[in-house]
Design a protein around this motif. Structure first.
Motif, PDB file in Angstrom:
ATOM      1  N   LEU A 137       0.833  -1.195   0.000  1.00 53.35           N
ATOM      2  CA  LEU A 137       0.000   0.000   0.000  1.00 53.35           C
ATOM      3  C   LEU A 137       0.872   1.252   0.000  1.00 53.35           C
ATOM      4  CD1 LEU A 137      -2.873   1.234   0.267  1.00 53.35           C
ATOM      5  CD2 LEU A 137      -2.568   1.107   2.747  1.00 53.35           C
ATOM      6  N   VAL A 138       1.876   1.284   0.867  1.00 54.59           N
ATOM      7  CA  VAL A 138       2.791   2.419   0.930  1.00 54.59           C
ATOM      8  C   VAL A 138       3.510   2.592  -0.403  1.00 54.59           C
ATOM      9  CG1 VAL A 138       4.936   3.260   1.985  1.00 54.59           C
ATOM     10  CG2 VAL A 138       3.103   2.350   3.427  1.00 54.59           C
ATOM     11  N   GLY A 139       3.965   1.496  -0.990  1.00 56.71           N
ATOM     12  CA  GLY A 139       4.674   1.581  -2.255  1.00 56.71           C
ATOM     13  C   GLY A 139       3.816   2.122  -3.386  1.00 56.71           C
ATOM     14  N   THR A 140       2.570   1.669  -3.451  1.00 57.19           N
ATOM     15  CA  THR A 140       1.668   2.128  -4.515  1.00 57.19           C
ATOM     16  C   THR A 140       1.375   3.618  -4.405  1.00 57.19           C
ATOM     17  OG1 THR A 140       0.645  -0.054  -4.669  1.00 57.19           O
ATOM     18  CG2 THR A 140      -0.602   1.781  -5.563  1.00 57.19           C
ATOM     19  N   PHE A 141       1.083   4.087  -3.186  1.00 53.75           N
ATOM     20  CA  PHE A 141       0.813   5.507  -3.002  1.00 53.75           C
ATOM     21  C   PHE A 141       2.057   6.350  -3.263  1.00 53.75           C
ATOM     22  CE2 PHE A 141      -3.123   4.432  -0.598  1.00 53.75           C
ATOM     23  CZ  PHE A 141      -3.977   5.259  -1.303  1.00 53.75           C
ATOM     24  N   ALA A 142       3.225   5.840  -2.877  1.00 56.56           N
ATOM     25  CA  ALA A 142       4.454   6.598  -3.101  1.00 56.56           C
ATOM     26  C   ALA A 142       4.733   6.765  -4.592  1.00 56.56           C
ATOM     27  CB  ALA A 142       5.627   5.908  -2.409  1.00 56.56           C
ATOM     28  N   ILE A 143       4.453   5.734  -5.387  1.00 52.97           N
ATOM     29  CA  ILE A 143       4.629   5.848  -6.839  1.00 52.97           C
ATOM     30  C   ILE A 143       3.721   6.940  -7.391  1.00 52.97           C
ATOM     31  CG2 ILE A 143       4.200   4.669  -9.032  1.00 52.97           C
ATOM     32  CD1 ILE A 143       5.176   2.092  -7.696  1.00 52.97           C
ATOM     33  N   ALA A 144       2.465   6.959  -6.925  1.00 51.20           N
ATOM     34  CA  ALA A 144       1.522   7.983  -7.393  1.00 51.20           C
ATOM     35  C   ALA A 144       1.994   9.382  -7.006  1.00 51.20           C
ATOM     36  CB  ALA A 144       0.135   7.709  -6.816  1.00 51.20           C
ATOM     37  N   VAL A 145       2.498   9.534  -5.785  1.00 47.52           N
ATOM     38  CA  VAL A 145       3.003  10.830  -5.336  1.00 47.52           C
ATOM     39  C   VAL A 145       4.226  11.241  -6.147  1.00 47.52           C
ATOM     40  CG1 VAL A 145       4.049  12.065  -3.391  1.00 47.52           C
ATOM     41  CG2 VAL A 145       2.059  10.608  -3.013  1.00 47.52           C
ATOM     42  N   GLY A 146       5.094  10.276  -6.441  1.00 49.77           N
ATOM     43  CA  GLY A 146       6.270  10.571  -7.250  1.00 49.77           C
ATOM     44  C   GLY A 146       5.903  11.055  -8.642  1.00 49.77           C
ATOM     45  N   ALA A 147       4.913  10.404  -9.260  1.00 52.71           N
ATOM     46  CA  ALA A 147       4.464  10.830 -10.583  1.00 52.71           C
ATOM     47  C   ALA A 147       3.874  12.233 -10.531  1.00 52.71           C
ATOM     48  CB  ALA A 147       3.436   9.834 -11.127  1.00 52.71           C
ATOM     49  N   LEU A 148       3.129  12.515  -9.465  1.00 47.42           N
ATOM     50  CA  LEU A 148       2.564  13.859  -9.303  1.00 47.42           C
ATOM     51  C   LEU A 148       3.670  14.887  -9.101  1.00 47.42           C
ATOM     52  CD1 LEU A 148       0.023  15.623  -8.964  1.00 47.42           C
ATOM     53  CD2 LEU A 148       0.096  15.089  -6.514  1.00 47.42           C
ATOM     54  N   ALA A 149       4.686  14.542  -8.284  1.00 45.87           N
ATOM     55  CA  ALA A 149       5.801  15.460  -8.041  1.00 45.87           C
ATOM     56  C   ALA A 149       6.547  15.780  -9.332  1.00 45.87           C
ATOM     57  CB  ALA A 149       6.759  14.852  -7.016  1.00 45.87           C
ATOM     58  N   ALA A 150       6.619  14.801 -10.222  1.00 47.61           N
ATOM     59  CA  ALA A 150       7.330  15.004 -11.484  1.00 47.61           C
ATOM     60  C   ALA A 150       6.658  16.067 -12.353  1.00 47.61           C
ATOM     61  CB  ALA A 150       7.428  13.691 -12.246  1.00 47.61           C
ATOM     62  N   SER A 151       5.361  16.295 -12.125  1.00 51.40           N
ATOM     63  CA  SER A 151       4.643  17.315 -12.899  1.00 51.40           C
ATOM     64  C   SER A 151       4.704  18.684 -12.238  1.00 51.40           C
ATOM     65  CB  SER A 151       3.179  16.890 -13.076  1.00 51.40           C
ATOM     66  OG  SER A 151       2.504  16.896 -11.829  1.00 51.40           O
ATOM     67  N   ILE A 152       5.285  18.757 -11.032  1.00 51.98           N
ATOM     68  CA  ILE A 152       5.306  20.014 -10.274  1.00 51.98           C
ATOM     69  C   ILE A 152       6.704  20.620 -10.212  1.00 51.98           C
ATOM     70  CG2 ILE A 152       4.907  21.047  -8.002  1.00 51.98           C
ATOM     71  CD1 ILE A 152       2.745  18.921  -7.565  1.00 51.98           C
ATOM     72  N   PHE A 153       7.700  19.785  -9.904  1.00 51.76           N
ATOM     73  CA  PHE A 153       9.046  20.287  -9.647  1.00 51.76           C
ATOM     74  C   PHE A 153       9.919  20.224 -10.890  1.00 51.76           C
ATOM     75  CE2 PHE A 153       7.467  18.694  -5.566  1.00 51.76           C
ATOM     76  CZ  PHE A 153       7.610  19.835  -4.781  1.00 51.76           C
ATOM     77  N   SER A 154      11.004  21.000 -10.865  1.00 49.51           N
ATOM     78  CA  SER A 154      11.934  21.010 -11.990  1.00 49.51           C
ATOM     79  C   SER A 154      12.707  19.698 -12.047  1.00 49.51           C
ATOM     80  CB  SER A 154      12.920  22.175 -11.843  1.00 49.51           C
ATOM     81  OG  SER A 154      13.810  21.927 -10.757  1.00 49.51           O
ATOM     82  N   ARG A 155      13.233  19.436 -13.238  1.00 50.76           N
ATOM     83  CA  ARG A 155      13.983  18.191 -13.404  1.00 50.76           C
ATOM     84  C   ARG A 155      15.224  18.162 -12.529  1.00 50.76           C
ATOM     85  NH1 ARG A 155      15.777  17.173 -19.319  1.00 50.76           N
ATOM     86  NH2 ARG A 155      13.525  17.280 -19.619  1.00 50.76           N
ATOM     87  N   THR A 156      15.874  19.288 -12.368  1.00 54.96           N
ATOM     88  CA  THR A 156      17.062  19.344 -11.507  1.00 54.96           C
ATOM     89  C   THR A 156      16.712  18.963 -10.079  1.00 54.96           C
ATOM     90  OG1 THR A 156      18.034  21.089 -12.874  1.00 54.96           O
ATOM     91  CG2 THR A 156      18.903  20.824 -10.646  1.00 54.96           C
ATOM     92  N   THR A 157      15.614  19.508  -9.577  1.00 53.75           N
ATOM     93  CA  THR A 157      15.165  19.179  -8.226  1.00 53.75           C
ATOM     94  C   THR A 157      14.862  17.692  -8.089  1.00 53.75           C
ATOM     95  OG1 THR A 157      14.222  21.393  -7.958  1.00 53.75           O
ATOM     96  CG2 THR A 157      13.420  19.673  -6.469  1.00 53.75           C
TER      97      THR A 157
END
Length: 388
Positions: A137-157
């Motif tokens: 469960l933790v792993g699945t939600f973390a993947i979703a959060v990571g994908a969302l973060a990729a649309s918000i933060f810069s590539r360098t970050t």
């Protein structure tokens, strides 16, 4: 404490998997690589992840599980540095060949295998499936959060976050207690606990499970989420907004199904839960292209996802329960390695999927193959007694 650190490590690692699933292809393309070379690197990444998972799990109980994982965490940081700074193909090839880069958000490297072996070591048998449910469960939600973060933060970050994650992983694994290591006294106590089990040597229980899981993973390569989105776009003409809602709902249902799987397994048993939740989900998968309208197709797909992932925590708990403690790292290594290994040939499967997407052939093939897998799994392993 060790159980919590393992869960935290899982979340940190899969967060970066979610980031990489979004930015990796674009990053490599911006470095001047052709689509063919990007595909080559993806394939190498998956194969390397599978090979390292299989090899390192074989020696982990001699070298030390914590030692292997700490080194793998540091290799994650090295991969991040190479991806950030390297421009030539050879160094980028080295980055993915280290076995810690996941282009598909799937587990790669020795992490998952050894974490599962350690959880089985420190969690009582009656609570093991619930522990694996939380772990996934933790792993699945973390993947979703990571994908969302990729649309918000810069590539360098994001690349800095990926590099930092390796150091955080090493710190988590360094904090694990000695109870996660194989106890020297266990082999003798369990060696002859269940003589009716399949043979431990040769093509025994672990190899049979690995072969069957490979069949399941191969069928799954026909209906990866990117293909599902493509098929819905072709069939019903939906845009990215609807596709995002479709897959978000599907993944949300899959995540919460992990907790339901734990309850079902406690009542009906691990193997029964694995097979009799997975089997109807595969029938539903084959029914998706037969649905005449978008709402019906979405409803059937969501219902399928609500069932299809229940076998994940139960499969992990079952694998740990049918082998003695000294075989757990090896069993987890092989059964985890087969999945990215099977995914490595997904470009071939994707070609077939795209060519026949309009009338849904991949759904029928995947559903049929997975049904055969379920029936074979039940027939072969029903007589096998659990060691716990």
């Amino acid at each position: 404490m060790s159980q919590a650190l393992i869960i935290v490590a899982r979340g940190v690692r899969t967060l970066t998997y979610g980031i990489l699933s979004v930015v990796l292809a674009v990053l490599l393309a911006d470095k001047g690589l052709s689509p063919t070379l990007v595909g080559v690197l993806f394939t190498v990444a998956l194969i390397a992840g599978a090979v390292w998972a299989a090899v390192l799990s074989q020696i982990a109980d001699r070298v030390g599980r914590r030692t292997i994982l700490i080194v793998a965490g540091l290799m994650t940081t090295l991969s991040a540095l190479l991806l950030a700074w390297a421009n030539g193909f050879p160094l980028l090839l080295l980055a993915v060949a280290l076995g810690t880069v996941s282009p598909s958000a799937a587990e790669v490297g020795p992490f998952g295998a050894l974490e599962q072996a350690m959880l089985a070591q420190i969690v009582a048998a009656q609570r093991r499936t619930r522990a694996f449910a939380v772990y996934n469960l933790v792993g699945t939600f973390a993947i979703a959060v990571g994908a969302l973060a990729a649309s918000i933060f810069s590539r360098t970050t994001l690349l800095w976050a990926y590099g930092l994650s390796g150091l955080l992983l090493a710190a988590c694994y360094a904090g694990l207690g000695s109870e996660v290591e194989l106890r020297a006294a266990q082999p003798a106590r369990h060696a002859a606990a269940h003589p009716a089990s399949l043979p431990a040597k040769g093509f025994g229980v672990v190899e049979r499970l690995t072969a069957l899981f490979g069949v399941d993973a191969l069928a799954g390569g026909l209906v990866v989420q990117s293909f599902i989105a493509y098929w819905f776009h072709l069939r019903f003409g939906v845009d990215e907004r609807v596709l995002g809602e479709l897959l978000f709902g599907a993944n949300l249902l899959a995540a919460f199904s992990f907790l339901a799987a734990a309850r079902l397994a406690e009542r009906f048993g691990l193997l029964n839960t694995m097979v009799f939740t997975h089997l109807p989900s595969n029938v539903l998968l084959a029914l998706v292209p037969l649905m005449p309208t978008l709402p019906l197709a979405m409803a059937v797909l969501w219902l399928r996802f609500a069932l299809s992932q229940m076998d994940v925590p139960t499969r992990q708990a079952y694998t740990m329960a049918i082998v003695p403690p000294q075989e757990r790292a090896r069993a987890a290594g092989l059964t985890n390695a087969i999945r990215p290994g099977a995914q490595a040939i997904s470009p071939i499967l994707a070609g077939l999927a795209v060519q026949h997407a309009a009338f849904g052939l991949p759904f029928y093939l995947a559903g049929a193959i997975k049904i055969v897998y379920d029936l074979a799994l039940y027939r072969i392993f029903k007589p096998v007694k659990l060691r716990d």
